[in-house]
Design an enzyme around this catalytic site. Structure first.
Site, PDB file in Angstrom:
ATOM      1  N   LYS C 171       0.842  -1.206   0.000  1.00 39.10           N
ATOM      2  CA  LYS C 171       0.000   0.000   0.000  1.00 39.10           C
ATOM      3  C   LYS C 171       0.876   1.255   0.000  1.00 39.10           C
ATOM      4  CE  LYS C 171      -3.105   3.162   0.762  1.00 39.10           C
ATOM      5  NZ  LYS C 171      -3.838   3.752  -0.361  1.00 39.10           N
ATOM      6  N   LYS C 240      21.436  10.522 -22.452  1.00 36.93           N
ATOM      7  CA  LYS C 240      21.474  11.632 -23.416  1.00 36.93           C
ATOM      8  C   LYS C 240      20.200  12.487 -23.281  1.00 36.93           C
ATOM      9  CE  LYS C 240      19.610  11.641 -27.294  1.00 36.93           C
ATOM     10  NZ  LYS C 240      18.991  11.509 -28.628  1.00 36.93           N
TER      11      LYS C 240
END
Lengths: 298, 298, 298, 298
Positions: C171, C240
């Site tokens: 949870k 990148k």
């Protein structure tokens, strides 16, 4: 020696002045000419361009604000590259990028000129008082050639090998250490202030206990030697303490992102079996992240 | 004075020994009794329990590893709370949580006893050499009462007001500063090593330029005074330099999470109009994050 | 079934109502009694205390705000522990700590009672619409016993084994995913807004491309299977792209600390030879940090 | 339409193929010529250079790996800039930097050519299945001109205004969202795995509850509208939950740096009086850090 000096700002002016005081023949250049006046009065020739400042000089210093300013005085029609004689030496003292330092190395090399990277530690007051600490990297004979000049502007010199950009890496790393300590202090003052402690009191404690003590030096030594065992103070105790910092900061509602970062690194160390090493092993984790070596190998 | 001492580890043993050397009558307790032997030989009584160590004592020190250990000697059937006389004083030197320090303050108060928080800076060697720096917080008369004892174990004392837990906040903040500097050093050594600079060379530079210099102290002063103008070094230049650090680190493939954190804070400063303040204004941003004050208000 | 229900807030009220609608006999308790009125009108008995709500019940639910509230109704003189019969079952649906869940497991066990942890995903509207997703962990026969009740309040059920606290871990992890996505969205909206893109436009793109697409699912699958080769999109390309994000954000003066964090992790991956793996290998690095396994081993 | 296509990698090949299938006359270029073979068989002309591919074309697409590759085909003696006719349009679909996109806008403008930035979302499989989502930004008439082509390669199109680089900002922001979610998943799987939960079980829960649900969408809406009140779920409860995550992670020895980051932001929110706003107000804090607006002003 016949010396050129380009860039007469807060740092450049006192450096040039100290070179003149050491008896060198000086030609100076600054974009806004009025900054050159004090040096003219000390006997320097005021040049019309970087190239002009370099005319006949054995060594030319540059001390400018950033990459753009350095590119501006080196490249172009009246730039240093044009004016500097074959075999003459450019000493770059600006805090510039590693990439630009490498580009300058190449450009001067192609032009048959020499290049030494020589950034400095110290504020304008230190420059005036000849208290700068100078870094230098470049070909051995070039560093030797300008050594008397570097010694004339500072209180100490560290030579960092033959690759000029190494000096820029070290200069930037030094500024990184200052910025990191400032961030740490900022967070610590926030926590202590919000916990009801007078800033002046915490400051005075910092001065008494930390500021000039050998504490930080000891950790630097352990990291430099990768000597994380036997532990002076165990990494798992470091984790405990930073957890308590964050617990106190949480209760006082003070975000401390640097404390969170350090906690996560300590926790990683413990999770990976380094809990009984010295807490300086934060350095081993940083090295491993960089692919330098696996922790536990030393 | 009649003094009890609980916890004879690396730190407790030399502290107790210094109290004995200063002429105080000593009763000592340690869970593993053999650690008490050296002090017995110096004339200390060896107690059977924390309560026993507190019997008849005016002041009882505790110096233990963590919250759990302190809870273990204070609470329980033969704990300090049971043994300490009315009006007698517990001086807690362990590095414990702010929450436990507050709980101890309350528990001793309810029992008609006194409580001073007195954590120390320094390693075992410093404890032996009487070179600890001692923090103390608690009711004025209580701090005064134990002052000669605190002075007997260290080289200096900083009093932090009447709320005992303030001393714990400051002790934890100090350890946070060390851990932060260690992280910064770890990242800086990773960058410089991977850039081909010998660790020994960077270490020696750190020693020459940073370790004992007034640099860090100056930034602490600026933050303590919230004096971010006029700028000695502008925040936007700090941003520039940390960007160059990250650029160099990116090219060398060296992750520097602390540099990223500092860059983001500088960038926030610039984005919010603080670019011309001193780069120490990292402290203003930390304060604001804690809800202490808005940046720009000072 | 005879069922008790403790805690009739935004979530508890509709859940209890759905249990009643499914035909169960209900006794309800809420600290402020007026919130029980709607359920009384639906035929529930209004109890005077948690213990009273548990009287004669086979199963008692609790749905409260936090650890403190749960401790308040379970422990104490008129608490659940006192009222619950031997062999009767406490189903805890609150979002509480793993530590408290473990403490409840132990306390009910000692009292000869049963305990199932059953936190839910969904907001009040979902509770009303019987659209909650329910987690359940505890002894098999206990989970089976309350299964019809759990199915009466939600649209789906995931059973997470015999250790109750596992449901709490899951949870909390789910809420962490939401908070993380919200932070990512916050930073992305800041960058796009400051780059001149209307929030409404970026929102509509998010809805079209990301919100309900299988994109996130695919990365979850790769991490679950630790299947980082062959790369669908290489980690070095991920580096990148995040560098370009930070470059754009730097130019626009938008701090993006989450982008910095991800960049540093990608950079670590590349520095350690994982550049050609799938960029989902962020999961391998997270696992390694936790001491689960070394990257490259899979 | 007469169309050129430069770059026939995993993405470019199926995109070009779809353009051909839609009936357009195609000239293609790829550095390694053999990749052009399938398109030649579909009737495309294979060009010798980017300039050659642009010869006579109304629109030329480029789809390449990075900035360097794009610079390589646009600039230079046989580059796109040379070959593209006056008024002809370059559609750039590569994921490139904002800076390069701006440079291309300027370069094509100076050459009397047109430029549209049109990066895409989707992997090679999606490109083959014509399921890409296309972004487009540029002058209105240019976007309209290439609209049929953009629609021929994808399932949807979002137009982002007249500044081409806006499309690059949005493309990069999308990849940032994926990378962030992957980091979050990596940390969540590390925590659940180390807590004894099977990855397959957590995966299946993620699929059931999160992956295709409207959850993330709802938070995106709140941030887009800056609608942080009334709270659906309060920021102070978000802080509570992330604290519980970190507590569980600390006990299990699982570093979760993204959880730490989110916790610090929630804590800042609470410290600054935003505790009763919706936890989506992480978006307000991100906006403020960027200097967009002060929190509380909305």
């Amino acid at each position: 020696m016949k010396v050129g000096f380009i860039g007469l700002g807060n740092m450049g002016q006192p450096m040039a002045s100290n070179l003149r005081a050491a008896g060198h023949e000086l030609a100076v250049y600054n974009r806004s000419r009025e900054k050159a006046e004090p040096l003219r009065q000390q006997g320097a020739r005021v040049a019309d361009s970087p190239a002009d400042a370099a005319r006949g000089a054995e060594v030319v210093f540059s001390m400018l604000a950033d990459d753009g300013a350095v590119e501006g005085v080196v490249f172009g029609d009246t730039g240093l590259l044009v004016g500097l004689g074959r075999g003459a030496l450019h000493v770059s003292s600006s805090t510039i990028s590693v990439a630009l330092s490498e580009r300058l190395t190449e450009a001067h090399g192609k032009a048959g000129q020499r290049y030494v990277s020589a950034p400095v530690f110290g504020r304008p007051e230190a420059a005036q008082a000849k208290q700068l600490w100078v870094l230098a990297a470049g070909a051995k004979e070039d560093v030797e050639r300008c050594r008397p000049l570097l010694e004339a502007v500072g209180r100490g010199l560290t030579v960092l090998g033959e690759r000029p950009s190494a000096a820029n890496v070290v200069k930037l790393s030094g500024n990184f250490l200052i910025a990191s300590m400032t961030e740490a202090l900022g967070e610590a003052f926030a926590l202590t202030r919000k916990s009801g402690i007078e800033p002046q009191v915490f400051l005075s404690l910092f001065q008494s206990v930390f500021a000039r003590s050998p504490i930080f030096e000891r950790y630097a030594e352990l990291i430099a030697r990768e000597q994380y065992e036997p532990a002076g103070f165990k990494l798992r105790l470091g984790l405990k303490d930073v957890r308590l910092v964050l617990e106190a900061a949480g209760a006082a509602e003070v975000p401390m992102p640097l404390a969170s970062l350090v906690r996560d690194h300590f926790l990683e160390g413990v999770a990976r079996g380094m809990g009984d090493k010295d807490w300086a092993a934060l350095g081993a984790l940083a090295a491993e992240r960089a692919g330098l070596d696996e922790p536990g190998s030393k």
